[in-house]
Structures are given as structure tokens and as C-alpha cells.
Design an enzyme around this catalytic site. Structure first.
Site, mmCIF file in Angstrom:
data_model
loop_
_atom_site.group_PDB
_atom_site.id
_atom_site.type_symbol
_atom_site.label_atom_id
_atom_site.label_comp_id
_atom_site.label_asym_id
_atom_site.label_seq_id
_atom_site.Cartn_x
_atom_site.Cartn_y
_atom_site.Cartn_z
ATOM 1 N N HIS A 47 1.031 -0.683 -0.080
ATOM 2 C CA HIS A 47 0.165 -0.147 -0.324
ATOM 3 C C HIS A 47 0.758 1.089 0.212
ATOM 4 C CE1 HIS A 47 -3.916 -2.072 1.800
ATOM 5 N NE2 HIS A 47 -3.724 -3.143 0.823
ATOM 6 N N TYR A 106 -12.887 10.268 2.601
ATOM 7 C CA TYR A 106 -13.819 9.090 2.001
ATOM 8 C C TYR A 106 -13.702 7.825 2.442
ATOM 9 C CZ TYR A 106 -12.897 11.801 -1.448
ATOM 10 O OH TYR A 106 -13.319 13.056 -3.148
#
Lengths: 395, 395
Positions: free
Chosen positions: A153, A264
Site C-alpha cells: 500500500h 473518504y
């Protein structure tokens, strides 16, 4: 072919030929296309971009920047690329050509940067002038405050808008979503770069109108937050909007429009669960947290993102093309705007590029063809870049 | 086969042979299976069930109840089946064999029942004794208060629990979710049968312990509510829990555990949108409305449901097998229980039965094989029932 077999024609023709073959033909709902090999053998290609002079540049994740000139992969990589931390999901990652490349010759690269003692890594971005087969004057313009011993990631897509601003995705470095209270996860922490979209001037300076510049507790590079793993980023060629794909864990993959200052939601809200099935989120939604425009459960592993514009596939204009890693297909998401709100049309089944395995990156070439970097083949086998071409006269 | 082609082996072998061929072999992550044709040519098969004597019964949606004896489809349908309203999604639908069939010979059928003037239809259930090749003493045990001129979303799966209760799904008759305030949609209205799971005694009497029997404003047959289109229903062979699949519109398909009195939220909450992209739901969740255990976006069009138990595929024990209409695959959902809570393991990509088109029904036969009714072929072409068999020695 007998009538009964007709519904299966798509599958039949989707059968990949050995990848050294030049092309095969595949029928889809909206008309037929052909998949042609562009570069047959790369190692972990991750990103593609074009110079105004027509050459295609490609990053190979182990740390090489390659040139394809007149359809031919040049043997010698471009020199001057920084040392990368190759392993896991890390290495040399994204690539962007400065909008004024013709005058300034600037190339931007994102990568997994090793710490001095090589025990940790973070996401960083450099730029350099392409002179001959070498990057000159290479300088770092961004280093994420996102160090970790882990190799997952990193992000890290790059995209220029039409005003000279550079956007960078930094992913959450796979910090366990439940290792801390969800609201204190690094993706929600504005003092860190994990799980953020970054906005900079092209030289790395921080724009004065970034959303959090006035906050003492926030890093001023941040444009949006609350993301998990962002592996696709693209500006809509018609609307100028910024869009990104984001991996959920087990379920909950997302396609988001990226708007200034937005949260988000990761890991506070979302639609997925931990790998194996344990819950992650406090809820499915929360006031002040932006919901995706399209979500995928089960996961497709959304990777590269392109929003189509071009005259090769006019019916796909304005569609987001989303690469699937685990999904083993390319999804076409028709983006619609109704009374100013985002909506999506129906996704075709079973998707595009069925039978080609995992898809890493998708770009629309200057020629209007859709270029697709497949994902690393098992066992270190060579990996191709292919492209989708309409089948003439059969639309 | 060259190494590079290996990842594609699954697709290669998934290629359907012409459906008159006996079998093909398909490799999947958890081991190989073979797909064999059981009945090559039916018209719109919708449901399968077995008699204790080994015969397989099959409903054909136009209104025929067929018998497969010793592997051979009997030419003459069983007589005594009620007249059905064949059209759209309607016709002769589900089929259940009474748990005490050996002594009472009772067969249950659900179907689309025409109104006296044939302008409307609803969902109804009859039962009759199978005597020779005829149903005798056919009596209606349930007629849904769900009349409509429309031909969609009838339901109507049937399932007996271990205590002689019969459960019936009635779908929402495709009433536009936004035609009335969401909380007043028929699926939320306890005075109607649309969007409900029904629980009855085997003779149609209403159990005294149904959840809404004491409410004046509620129909006493209702077991759960807030459903859209329920096309799969099965008891878990190990836990005795009731499970159902439910179609969303564009996105938001669901696999639910069905618990007494539950409100499953349609159309107040959910994860899908209208076909075309317009919003449906007030929110993604609401206190007091039950969330699905697995959801699918984009839609797979979940049809028949079986929960595997048997020694042919021991690794699939406890997995829900969900047929996909639009999804063109069978999904295997590993059902887990952690601290009494439902969780699901990771779904394999690309799913099972890739390449066979739309899947209508799935049942585990008494022999432990997995029987699959494919969906009606285009142009009225014959439709097969196939079965999955493990490939001996290759597990």
C-alpha cells in the site's frame, strides 16, 4: 457454429492465444475489439506514458524506466532513476510526463524509497529532465511521512491537472484498520501522509489554496484523506474532474471522484470486511464522509484507471476503464452526470479483457487505443503490454 | 502447454463444449470438477427436487412438471398441474417434496396464478398427492395478496424446515421503489404479501407463533419483510438456519440469513441504484433493518441457492452456492460463524461454472453432486440441467 453455442461466443473468442501471438478477436456487447500485443516481454510493468514525440515510456517495478520507440522496446533502460525498495508491492511505480515536456523535458516518477538503513520504506516522487537516455538534474519533490517496514500500500499514482498542479496518491501502508480506534487510523490522521491524495505545484511547492494549509495539526500537502490503497488516478478529459480507484480489503473496492478536502471514510465507514470475514467498519456511512460513485463487492482489486476519450471507441467516451487485479477483467463504468450528481450506467458482464489474467495499468494512448499493462506473470515470466483496437467495419 | 499460458488454464477448460457433449473438465482453486449433462433439453427449467425413490422432478416454467427416472427424462409430464400465467418471469416456478413424502406423497408447487379475467397475476402455492403420473387432490394452500398486471418479481421459492413448516418467498412484483414514500412501499407494508417471506403449516394453516399474528394491521402469514426479489431459499443442512438470495436492481444483490420478524430494508436502505444509475435508497443502513451477510455490486442476479453438505466436495461443506443470472457464474460463499456472528470467507475469482451462461437453480442431489439448471437459452433453444462431479483422484 450452432445456435446453442452463440451465447458463449464471447468466451470462446476471449481465449488468450499464447501471448507472443499478435492478436485475437473478442466480441462484446458494444461491438468487437481486437487485443494486440504492443510489448511482449517486460518484468512487472506498472505504468505507461507517452512523450509528445510519440515514444511510450514504461516503468518496470524492479526499478527500470524503459522506452518503446516505433513499436520496439529499447534494450537500454533510461539511466538516472533512483534506487527503489523493490519487494512486496513496492518498487518503481508511477510515471508522468510534464504537460510542458516539449519545453522543459521533465519526467516524474513515484517509487518506494528505502530508508538510509534500508529497514523501512515510504512513497516518494522525483523529477528529472530527460536528456538522451538519461534523467538529468533528478530532484526529490515529495517524500511521504508514511514510513513503514511493510511493503504494501504505497500508492502511488501521479496525475497533472490542466493548471500545472500535480496530484499524488499515498496509500495507507496497510496499517491494520483495527490496530487503533478507527478515527485515529493514519488514513484519518492529517499529520501523516498515509491514505491521502496530495496536491503540489510541479516543483513540489505547496499550493497556498490547499484545503488544510491553515491548520496547525495538518500536513499542508494533503488534498483528500480517508483512503486505503489508491492504485488508479485520472483526470476526466471532458469535465476536468479527478477520479481515483481504491482497493477495499475483502469487498468494498471503490471508484471515487476526488474533491478538495474530502474524507473518504477509511477505515471508519465502508462496505468491505477483513480478509477472512471479520468486520472492519463502524458503519456503512457517516455524515461528512464521501461515498464512492461505484463500488465492487466481491473485490476486483481495482488498479489502473483511465477515462476514455477518443474516436476509436466513441461509444465508450466518458467511461471509466478500471483494471482488475483479483477481478481478472477490465470494468467499464459509464460515468453520468444527472442534475450535477454522479451516477453510473450498468456495468457489462463479464467485463472486458476476460482471459488475460490480472490487469495492472490502463491508459488511453495519444492514438486513441486503450493500452493495458498486464500484471506480473507467475514465476517471473515475461509480462506483456497489449492494446485494444476496434475491429474495422464491424462496430 | 507453455508456462505463460498456465494462468489461463481455468478459462481454457471452462470452455463449454456443445451442450450435447457429455462433459468437460475445469480446474478451480479448490480442486477440479467435471460438468456433466444430466438432462440435455428442457424448456425454461426452474426448479429441481428428488423423491425418496430417486427420481428427479423438474419444473418447466411454461407449466410442466417433468420426471427424470434412471437418468432419462420421461416424455409425459405429470398431469394435474394448475394453469399458470406464463410470461415475463412468471409461470410454473418452485417445487418441494414434503419431508414425509414416503407416507403422504405430497408435492408442493409455486406458480404465477392468473386472475379470473386473466389480466392480473399473483404468486400461489398448491399441493397434491403424486399418484402414478398425476397429482391428485390438488389444493391451493396459499395465494399472495400481491396482484399485479406486471409479470416480474413473483418469487417464489419453497423450503421445508425440519419441523414441518413451509417457507415461501413472495417478491415485490417490481413495484417502483420510488412510486410511493419508501416506508410505504408494498415490501414494507405488512398488510400485503409483496416482498415477504411467508411461513405456514404444511396444509396452509397459519402457525400461531408467526411474528405478526397479534397485529391487526399485518397479514399473519408473514415471517420477514422488506425484500425485493427472492429467487433462492435454502435451509443450512448443519445449522438449520434459513438463507435466501435477493436481487437488487443495479447493484445491491444480497445473501441474507432469514430471521423471524426481520425487516431487510427494501427499498428504504440498500446498496444498489435504479437501472441506469438513479438513486433508490434513503441511506445504506438504518437501525432495525437487517444487513445482508454477503452483497454483490455489480449485480450477479442471484438465483437458486444451495448450501453444500455432502462427501463429494468436502472442502465446500457449509458454503452457499449461489447461481448468477447476469453474473454468468456460480458463486461459492464460505459461510462462517464467529462468536455467533455471520461472516463470509473470500469468494474465489472468477467463480464456478464460468462459460455456461446464466444459471437458474442449484441443488445438492441426494448423491452429493451439485445439480445446476441453466437459464433459458436465447431463441427458445433447449436448456440443460448439468451436474458438478469431483474429478476422481485429482482433488
Amino acid at each position: 457454429m450452432s445456435r446453442i453455442a452463440e451465447p458463449f461466443l464471447a468466451f470462446l473468442l476471449a481465449l488468450p492465444l499464447p501471448l507472443t501471438a499478435q492478436s485475437t478477436t473478442l466480441r462484446v456487447e458494444r461491438g468487437p475489439y481486437r487485443v494486440s500485443t504492443v510489448v511482449p516481454a517486460l518484468q512487472d510493468p506498472w505504468s505507461m506514458a507517452w512523450l509528445p514525440t510519440g515514444e511510450m515510456l514504461v516503468t518496470e517495478r524492479p526499478g527500470r524506466l524503459r522506452v518503446v520507440r516505433n513499436g520496439s522496446l529499447q534494450a537500454e533502460p533510461i539511466a538516472g532513476v533512483p534506487r527503489v525498495r523493490y519487494g512486496g508491492q513496492g518498487g518503481l511505480l508511477d510515471l508522468a510526463v510534464h504537460p510542458d515536456f516539449a519545453s522543459n523535458r521533465l519526467i516524474y516518477l513515484s517509487y518506494s524509497k528505502p530508508s538510509a538503513d534500508r529497514t523501512q520504506g515510504t512513497t516518494a516522487v522525483v523529477r528529472g529532465r530527460l536528456e538522451g537516455n538519461r534523467l538529468e538534474g533528478v530532484e526529490e519533490i515529495f517524500e511521504a511521512r508514511a514510513w513503514s517496514t511493510g511493503e504494501a500500500h504505497y500508492g502511488s499514482r501521479l496525475a497533472f491537472d490542466g493548471n500545472g498542479y500535480l496530484f499524488i496518491t499515498v496509500s495507507d501502508r496497510a496499517v491494520d484498520p483495527l490496530s487503533v480506534p478507527r478515527e485515529q487510523h493514519p488514513a484519518q490522521d492529517l499529520s501523516l501522509h498515509q491514505g491521502k491524495v496530495i496536491r503540489l505545484h510541479d516543483d513540489g511547492r505547496i499550493p497556498a489554496d490547499n484545503p488544510f494549509v491553515a491548520r496547525q495539526d495538518a500536513l499542508p500537502e494533503i488534498w483528500t484523506y480517508g483512503h486505503r490503497s489508491l492504485q488508479g488516478l485520472a483526470f476526466h478529459p471532458e469535465t476536468g474532474e479527478l477520479w481515483a480507484t481504491e482497493h477495499g480489503a475483502q469487498g468494498g473496492d471503490e471508484l471515487n471522484q476526488i474533491v478538495r478536502g474530502g474524507n473518504y471514510g477509511w477505515p471508519v465507514v465502508g462496505l468491505g470486511v477483513q480478509y477472512g470475514g471479520a468486520p472492519i467498519h463502524a458503519s456503512r456511512e457517516r455524515e461528512g464522509m464521501i461515498q464512492s460513485v461505484q463500488h465492487w463487492t466481491p473485490s476486483i482489486g481495482p488498479s489502473g484507471l483511465a477515462i476514455y476519450s477518443g474516436d476509436r471507441f466513441p461509444e465508450w467516451s466518458g467511461s471509466a476503464l478500471v483494471g482488475g487485479l483479483a477481478g481478472l477483467t477490465m470494468a467499464r463504468v459509464p460515468l453520468l452526470k444527472v442534475d450535477g450528481e454522479n451516477q453510473v450506467g450498468r456495468l457489462e458482464r463479464p467485463g472486458l479483457m476476460v482471459g488475460y489474467g490480472r490487469i495492472r495499468d490502463i491508459r488511453v494512448g495519444p492514438d486513441g487505443y486503450i493500452y493495458v499493462a498486464l500484471d506480473d506473470r507467475p514465476g517471473g515470466n515475461p509480462t506483456p503490454i497489449v492494446r485494444l483496437e476496434p475491429v474495422a467495419g464491424a462496430q
